[in-house]
Design a protein around this motif. Structure first.
Motif, PDB file in Angstrom:
ATOM      1  N   LEU A  84      -7.364   4.626 -15.002  1.00  0.00           N
ATOM      2  CA  LEU A  84      -8.597   4.037 -14.478  1.00  0.00           C
ATOM      3  C   LEU A  84      -9.614   5.083 -14.069  1.00  0.00           C
ATOM      4  CD1 LEU A  84      -7.621   1.039 -12.241  1.00  0.00           C
ATOM      5  CD2 LEU A  84      -9.199   1.045 -14.155  1.00  0.00           C
ATOM      6  N   ARG A  85      -9.112   6.290 -13.826  1.00  0.00           N
ATOM      7  CA  ARG A  85     -10.071   7.259 -13.305  1.00  0.00           C
ATOM      8  C   ARG A  85     -10.757   7.975 -14.454  1.00  0.00           C
ATOM      9  NH1 ARG A  85      -7.541  12.707 -10.977  1.00  0.00           N
ATOM     10  NH2 ARG A  85      -7.728  13.874 -12.881  1.00  0.00           N
TER      11      ARG A  85
ATOM     12  N   ASN B  40     -14.649  12.650  -6.025  1.00  0.00           N
ATOM     13  CA  ASN B  40     -13.859  12.628  -7.248  1.00  0.00           C
ATOM     14  C   ASN B  40     -12.379  12.472  -6.927  1.00  0.00           C
ATOM     15  OD1 ASN B  40     -13.708  12.761 -10.020  1.00  0.00           O
ATOM     16  ND2 ASN B  40     -13.205  14.921  -9.992  1.00  0.00           N
TER      17      ASN B  40
ATOM     18  N   GLN C  66     -11.239   8.948  -6.194  1.00  0.00           N
ATOM     19  CA  GLN C  66     -11.149   7.994  -7.285  1.00  0.00           C
ATOM     20  C   GLN C  66     -10.086   8.475  -8.250  1.00  0.00           C
ATOM     21  OE1 GLN C  66     -14.486   7.785  -9.843  1.00  0.00           O
ATOM     22  NE2 GLN C  66     -14.618   5.585  -9.765  1.00  0.00           N
ATOM     23  N   ASN C  67      -8.814   8.263  -7.894  1.00  0.00           N
ATOM     24  CA  ASN C  67      -7.777   8.876  -8.706  1.00  0.00           C
ATOM     25  C   ASN C  67      -7.064   7.892  -9.622  1.00  0.00           C
ATOM     26  OD1 ASN C  67      -6.515   7.416  -6.826  1.00  0.00           O
ATOM     27  ND2 ASN C  67      -5.536   9.109  -5.786  1.00  0.00           N
ATOM     28  N   GLY C  68      -7.609   6.716  -9.744  1.00  0.00           N
ATOM     29  CA  GLY C  68      -7.051   5.819 -10.744  1.00  0.00           C
ATOM     30  C   GLY C  68      -5.777   5.114 -10.333  1.00  0.00           C
ATOM     31  N   LYS C  69      -5.285   5.410  -9.139  1.00  0.00           N
ATOM     32  CA  LYS C  69      -4.047   4.765  -8.731  1.00  0.00           C
ATOM     33  C   LYS C  69      -4.380   3.533  -7.922  1.00  0.00           C
ATOM     34  CE  LYS C  69      -2.073   9.251  -8.796  1.00  0.00           C
ATOM     35  NZ  LYS C  69      -1.828  10.465  -8.081  1.00  0.00           N
TER      36      LYS C  69
ATOM     37  N   ASP D 253      -2.718   6.226 -14.132  1.00  0.00           N
ATOM     38  CA  ASP D 253      -4.018   6.466 -13.507  1.00  0.00           C
ATOM     39  C   ASP D 253      -5.141   6.574 -14.518  1.00  0.00           C
ATOM     40  OD1 ASP D 253      -3.526  10.041 -12.905  1.00  0.00           O
ATOM     41  OD2 ASP D 253      -3.353   8.781 -14.687  1.00  0.00           O
TER      42      ASP D 253
ATOM     43  N   ARG E 270      -2.746   1.729  -6.008  1.00  0.00           N
ATOM     44  CA  ARG E 270      -2.263   1.732  -4.634  1.00  0.00           C
ATOM     45  C   ARG E 270      -3.341   2.240  -3.673  1.00  0.00           C
ATOM     46  NH1 ARG E 270       1.540   5.340  -1.814  1.00  0.00           N
ATOM     47  NH2 ARG E 270       1.152   6.859  -3.452  1.00  0.00           N
ATOM     48  N   TYR E 271      -4.015   3.328  -4.104  1.00  0.00           N
ATOM     49  CA  TYR E 271      -5.075   3.891  -3.275  1.00  0.00           C
ATOM     50  C   TYR E 271      -6.231   2.937  -3.157  1.00  0.00           C
ATOM     51  CZ  TYR E 271      -2.930   8.453  -3.088  1.00  0.00           C
ATOM     52  OH  TYR E 271      -2.101   9.490  -2.835  1.00  0.00           O
ATOM     53  N   TYR E 272      -6.531   2.226  -4.225  1.00  0.00           N
ATOM     54  CA  TYR E 272      -7.634   1.282  -4.153  1.00  0.00           C
ATOM     55  C   TYR E 272      -7.303   0.164  -3.187  1.00  0.00           C
ATOM     56  CZ  TYR E 272      -9.313   3.701  -8.283  1.00  0.00           C
ATOM     57  OH  TYR E 272      -9.750   4.643  -9.148  1.00  0.00           O
ATOM     58  N   ALA E 273      -6.053  -0.250  -3.228  1.00  0.00           N
ATOM     59  CA  ALA E 273      -5.649  -1.267  -2.263  1.00  0.00           C
ATOM     60  C   ALA E 273      -5.792  -0.737  -0.846  1.00  0.00           C
ATOM     61  CB  ALA E 273      -4.198  -1.678  -2.537  1.00  0.00           C
ATOM     62  N   LEU E 274      -5.486   0.546  -0.687  1.00  0.00           N
ATOM     63  CA  LEU E 274      -5.642   1.152   0.631  1.00  0.00           C
ATOM     64  C   LEU E 274      -7.093   1.122   1.078  1.00  0.00           C
ATOM     65  CD1 LEU E 274      -4.376   2.748   2.944  1.00  0.00           C
ATOM     66  CD2 LEU E 274      -4.898   4.814   1.694  1.00  0.00           C
TER      67      LEU E 274
ATOM     68  N   VAL F 139       0.811  -1.214   0.000  1.00  0.00           N
ATOM     69  CA  VAL F 139       0.000   0.000   0.000  1.00  0.00           C
ATOM     70  C   VAL F 139       0.846   1.265   0.000  1.00  0.00           C
ATOM     71  CG1 VAL F 139      -1.597   1.307   1.406  1.00  0.00           C
ATOM     72  CG2 VAL F 139      -1.980  -1.096   1.051  1.00  0.00           C
TER      73      VAL F 139
ATOM     74  N   PRO G  55      -5.103  -4.796  13.470  1.00  0.00           N
ATOM     75  CA  PRO G  55      -6.149  -5.717  13.939  1.00  0.00           C
ATOM     76  C   PRO G  55      -6.225  -6.982  13.111  1.00  0.00           C
ATOM     77  CG  PRO G  55      -7.123  -3.877  12.796  1.00  0.00           C
ATOM     78  CD  PRO G  55      -5.690  -3.547  12.969  1.00  0.00           C
TER      79      PRO G  55
ATOM     80  N   LEU H  54      -3.455   0.465  10.383  1.00  0.00           N
ATOM     81  CA  LEU H  54      -4.673  -0.142   9.845  1.00  0.00           C
ATOM     82  C   LEU H  54      -4.607  -1.650   9.861  1.00  0.00           C
ATOM     83  CD1 LEU H  54      -5.542   2.011   6.729  1.00  0.00           C
ATOM     84  CD2 LEU H  54      -6.862   1.782   8.799  1.00  0.00           C
TER      85      LEU H  54
ATOM     86  N   LEU I 223      -7.923  -2.157   2.232  1.00  0.00           N
ATOM     87  CA  LEU I 223      -7.300  -2.376   3.537  1.00  0.00           C
ATOM     88  C   LEU I 223      -8.105  -1.724   4.642  1.00  0.00           C
ATOM     89  CD1 LEU I 223      -4.957  -3.512   5.049  1.00  0.00           C
ATOM     90  CD2 LEU I 223      -3.678  -1.440   4.607  1.00  0.00           C
ATOM     91  N   ILE I 224      -8.586  -0.510   4.338  1.00  0.00           N
ATOM     92  CA  ILE I 224      -9.399   0.180   5.340  1.00  0.00           C
ATOM     93  C   ILE I 224     -10.631  -0.647   5.672  1.00  0.00           C
ATOM     94  CG2 ILE I 224     -10.862   2.180   5.738  1.00  0.00           C
ATOM     95  CD1 ILE I 224      -8.901   3.835   4.182  1.00  0.00           C
TER      96      ILE I 224
ATOM     97  N   VAL J  17     -11.069  -3.873   5.343  1.00  0.00           N
ATOM     98  CA  VAL J  17     -10.690  -5.074   6.087  1.00  0.00           C
ATOM     99  C   VAL J  17     -10.366  -4.714   7.532  1.00  0.00           C
ATOM    100  CG1 VAL J  17      -8.898  -6.805   6.301  1.00  0.00           C
ATOM    101  CG2 VAL J  17      -9.909  -6.342   4.091  1.00  0.00           C
ATOM    102  N   SER J  18      -9.705  -3.586   7.675  1.00  0.00           N
ATOM    103  CA  SER J  18      -9.306  -3.165   9.015  1.00  0.00           C
ATOM    104  C   SER J  18     -10.519  -2.915   9.897  1.00  0.00           C
ATOM    105  CB  SER J  18      -8.471  -1.900   8.875  1.00  0.00           C
ATOM    106  OG  SER J  18      -8.284  -1.313  10.112  1.00  0.00           O
TER     107      SER J  18
END
Lengths: 104, 175, 625
Positions: free
Chosen positions: A97-98, C592, C595-598, A95, C600-604, A22, B102, B99, C607-608, C610-611
């Protein structure tokens, strides 16, 4: 020696891999974090194999290593290809995808 | 006693290696960290009496995968300027680790709740693995081999330079 | 059969309306006249048939068409009831109505909206008959509203002048204000009766179920409705403006029939009003005040139709005085006689207006008695009737009212009534003398009057002269036939014949006094009233009531509407919505950016998720314990 230690270690390794996935932009670090996650699962499998007395866990781990190898080949080939076209290994650069923002 | 100390050393290798891997700016140093972690893992496998697995890990994961990635890194050979700049790297790492905490806890607790002790068994030698591989696990074995083949072909196709199209374009422009 | 009386006019209105809309320009004079006049004639005949039946002593006739509403205890049928009161009303309504229809055939001949006029006119007839023949308060209310609607349509008939439309609106809106009280009264009545049937007869039977305070409230609220419909103070200001409609409309609606609906309503609800004599006194006082007020204003007016409008308001005041004091039959009797002479007066006025090419100011007329002889004679008879000169009809009915006032010891009301009687004679003869006797003004040749316009005048003159005898008291040799026939719960009066003769004589004297005064002032040379003194100025401007209403009621309403439209609506309601839109836009911009197309952020984000789930699971599974 108890399995708990191994379990703990496997969990921590998995988390480290996740964090790396991440947090970093560099494609190679991304790849290696993924590998780390897969390896932590391997460790878990081996532990279970010893806990249950079944050798099958080991065999599965072996097959997973084979998959890791295949994945390595593909990932690295793709990275080379991407670098040739875009001259960057920054994952944030890609990016498409956006949606383009409309003027509100 | 001995085992625990060996475990501790190996665990230090692995953890140190992985943390170094995720927090270094230089790509090659991350790769070195990864290497150390993989070697530690091989040691772990040996500690768990899966001898064949340990050897396989060294051969494949260390010998092939890590070496290959280092090769690619050096081929790409990005200068320091071309490397992505990550201004808030440590903040991101801290935030994500918070994050992920847990989840880790959950995983640990769920696995330890199941099994509390090792059972006694003989070491898993190549003989045992070989037997299993060709009797019970033969189907996955075959599938994985096909997978490897496909991956090989795929890698070649993706990574080759596209000369032919450029040659055709050049030939069209001339007359 | 009974329902035909109401259905036929509605049907003919509908047919004529459809035919008229089919081709607005085409003049189907014969068709419209035949249907437009023929149907009311048929209704007249039917009404007389039922009248004769009831005269022969039969019970009230009921006829139910069908069940209209049935919700729990609330059962309303479309049903008609012909009892003695209704039958008297429908007799003169249809008879005089038919005569006015004949008159209108002549009056409206040149008008291009001829068919439309008769459609509306028949609609009105049907509505009025529905009102009178209704079996239950709801049907009466339907008729009440329809009559208001017809009035609106007919006042605004000459729709090309915007002032006419304003007058029509005024009539309808003031009517509505009264109807508010009426509806509240009906609702209260229904609630108090608690589901024991809602026809007039069942209400009459169950009246003891309602306590006195509620009855008082109902009585007052019903009268509020009557105030609007019958032009009493304070809801009278529409009546003078309503003269903007064609003269047959003024004759039928605003003289003979619609405005008397209020009086009819009080008589119909007599079983309520006998329980609450205090409300009755209130009604009588309003009536007396309206009578005097209107008489004063009428004495200074110059427009022939407006004089007659105020005269109507004044006579209505008399009727309310009667029913307020408990003399229901006398009130209805005055309605009956008033219909004859007032319709005659209006039709005569219309004849004069037509003859003088639509001139309405009496001071521009004069000396017509030779040229319009028939009109003169008939109007003279009507004026004598309204002034209360025997043996014409008005004397007997007005006398009965004043005697009631005197005998029940409400001397103030009696004196107001007598004073108004003198003023009535004064302004009516002022009108007659100015139009027919005084110096003629320069004018063109008179327009000829068709027979359709003059014949009804004769018939009504005959009626004005004779119908008084139907209700003459014993003192005058009659036997109060109409009172006995109506069988309404009148209050018993104790008065000797001598007193009656004295009071009657006083009435005649006052009438002659007014006549003489008018003769002296107006017969030779008539002059329009000038605004010399403050008193004159105030009266000529009708006590500035319209202006007062405009300032105190209309203006605040308009200011409030303006405020709501310009401030509240755009800023508060629209502003609230704009706030929502702004919030959505801001949220959209925020999302908007997520949703930046990266990847990495989507994985984040995963993760949020799941957390959060893990935290929740840890809490739930009590892993930490």
């Amino acid at each position: 020696m108890s399995p708990q230690l191994f379990f703990l270690l496997a969990s921590i390794l998995f988390s480290i891999g996740l964090v790396g996935l991440v947090s970093r932009k560099n494609l190679f670090v991304l790849y290696m974090s993924i590998e780390l996650m897969l390896s932590s699962v391997n460790l878990l499998l081996a532990t279970f194999s010893k806990v249950l007395g079944d050798a099958g866990g080991s065999v599965i781990a072996l097959l997973i290593i084979a998959v890791i190898a295949a994945e390595a080949a593909l990932f690295l080939a793709m990275t080379v290809h991407i670098y040739r076209n875009n001259r960057t290994v920054d994952s944030d650069h890609f990016d498409k995808l956006r949606e383009e923002a409309h003027n509100a | 006693m001995l085992e625990i100390s060996i475990f501790t050393i190996l665990a230090t290798f692995m953890l140190g290696g992985s943390i170094a891997m995720i927090s270094n700016k230089q790509t090659l140093f991350s790769a070195f960290g990864f290497l150390v972690a993989m070697i530690g893992l091989a040691g772990m496998f040996a500690l768990l009496d899966s001898r064949f697995l340990a050897i396989a890990q060294i051969m494949v994961s260390v010998g092939a995968v890590v070496v290959l990635s280092m090769l690619t890194i050096l081929t790409v050979n990005a200068k320091n300027e071309n490397l992505p700049d990550e201004p808030h790297k440590y903040k991101w790492i801290l935030f994500s680790s918070f994050l992920v905490l847990p989840f880790t806890l959950l995983m640990y607790k769920s696995t330890t709740a199941l099994y509390q002790s090792f059972s006694s068994m003989e070491a898993i030698s190549s003989k045992v693995v070989g037997k299993l591989l060709f009797s019970e696990w033969v189907l996955p074995f075959e599938i994985v081999s096909i997978l490897l083949l496909a991956a090989m072909v795929g890698a070649v196709v993706i990574a080759r330079k596209e000369r032919r199209k450029k040659e055709r374009r050049k030939s069209k422009e001339r007359p | 059969m009974l329902s035909l009386i109401v259905i036929l006019p509605f049907l003919s209105a509908f047919i004529m309306g459809v035919v008229y809309l089919g081709d607005t320009k085409k003049k189907r004079y014969l068709f419209y006249t035949l249907i437009g006049v023929g149907i009311p004639a048929i209704s007249t005949v039917l009404s007389f048939i039922f009248g004769i039946q009831l005269l022969g002593g039969s019970e009230p006739i009921h006829h139910t068409l069908f069940q209209w509403i049935s919700i729990g205890d609330f059962n309303i049928e479309i049903a008609f009831m012909a009892d003695r009161l209704s039958v008297v009303m429908i007799s003169f309504i249809t008879f005089i109505g038919t005569l006015i229809h004949i008159y209108a055939a002549g009056y409206m001949k040149e008008d291009e909206g001829y068919g439309k006029f008769f459609a509306y006119f028949n609609l009105f007839m049907g509505s009025m008959l529905l009102l009178v023949l209704a079996d239950n308060p709801i049907m009466m209310f339907v008729g009440w509203e329809l009559v208001g609607l017809s009035s609106y349509l007919l006042i605004g008939f000459y729709h090309k002048e915007s002032s006419n439309i304003t007058a029509a609106n005024k009539a309808f809106i003031l009517n509505r204000v009264g109807d508010f009280g009426f509806i509240m009264a009906i609702s209260l009545l229904f609630i108090s009766l608690e589901g024991s049937g809602f026809t007039f007869e069942s209400i009459k039977a169950n009246i003891s179920m309602i306590d006195h305070e509620t009855l008082t409230l109902i009585g007052i609220l019903l009268f509020v409705g009557a105030m609007g419909k019958s032009a009493q103070i304070p809801l009278y200001v529409w009546l003078p403006d309503a003269m903007a409609g064609p003269t047959p409309v003024s004759a039928l609606i605003h003289a003979a029939t619609m405005v008397t609906a209020g009086v009819y309503m009080v008589a119909r609800y007599s079983f309520i009003y006998i329980e609450i004599p205090d409300v009755g006194l209130f009604i009588a006082s309003i009536g007396a005040a309206s009578a005097l007020f209107a008489a004063i204003i009428a004495s200074y007016q110059s427009d022939i139709k407006k004089i007659l409008a105020y005269s109507t308001m004044s006579q209505l005041g008399y009727m309310f005085m009667a029913v307020g004091l408990g003399a229901y039959s006398s009130g209805i009797f005055h309605v009956f006689t008033h219909a004859f002479f007032k319709a005659l007066l209006f039709m005569g006025a219309g004849a004069v207006i037509i003859a003088l090419h639509h001139e309405q100011n009496i001071f521009k007329m004069g000396g017509l008695k030779k040229e319009l002889k028939l009109v003169y004679i008939t109007m003279f008879i009507a004026t004598l009737a309204i002034s209360g000169i025997p043996p014409f009809a008005g004397f007997f009915s007005k006398d009965a009212i004043l005697i009631t006032a005197f005998a029940s010891e409400h001397y103030i009301l009696w004196s107001i009534g007598s004073l108004t009687a003198m003023l009535t004679a004064f302004y009516m003869f002022r009108l007659l003398f100015t139009v027919f006797h005084s110096q003629p003004t320069q004018r063109k040749k008179l327009h000829a009057l068709p027979a359709t316009m003059t014949t009804p005048l004769v018939i009504l003159a005959f009626g004005s002269a004779t119908v008084g005898f139907l209700g003459a008291n014993e003192a005058y040799g009659g036997n109060s036939w109409i009172n006995t026939f109506l069988a309404l719960p009148d209050r018993a009066l104790n008065i000797s014949h001598a007193t009656e003769y004295m009071l009657g004589g006083l009435n005649v004297f006052l009438g002659l006094l007014g006549m003489g005064l008018a003769y002296k002032l107006f017969a030779q040379e008539a002059q329009e009233a000038k605004e010399d003194s403050l008193f004159r100025k105030v009266v000529i401007h009708k006590f500035y009531i319209d202006e007062i209403y405009g300032f105190f009621i209309l203006k605040p309403l308009l200011v409030l509407s303006d405020f709501i439209a310009k401030v509240m609506d755009p800023k508060i309601f629209d502003g609230f919505i704009y706030l929502n839109v702004w919030g959505y836009r801001k949220a959209a911009v925020l999302f908007n950016r997520l949703q930046n197309g990266k990847v990495r952020y989507y994985a984040l984000y995963i993760l949020i998720g799941v957390s959060v789930m893990s935290y929740y699971l840890i809490l739930k599974l009590k892993v930490m314990s």
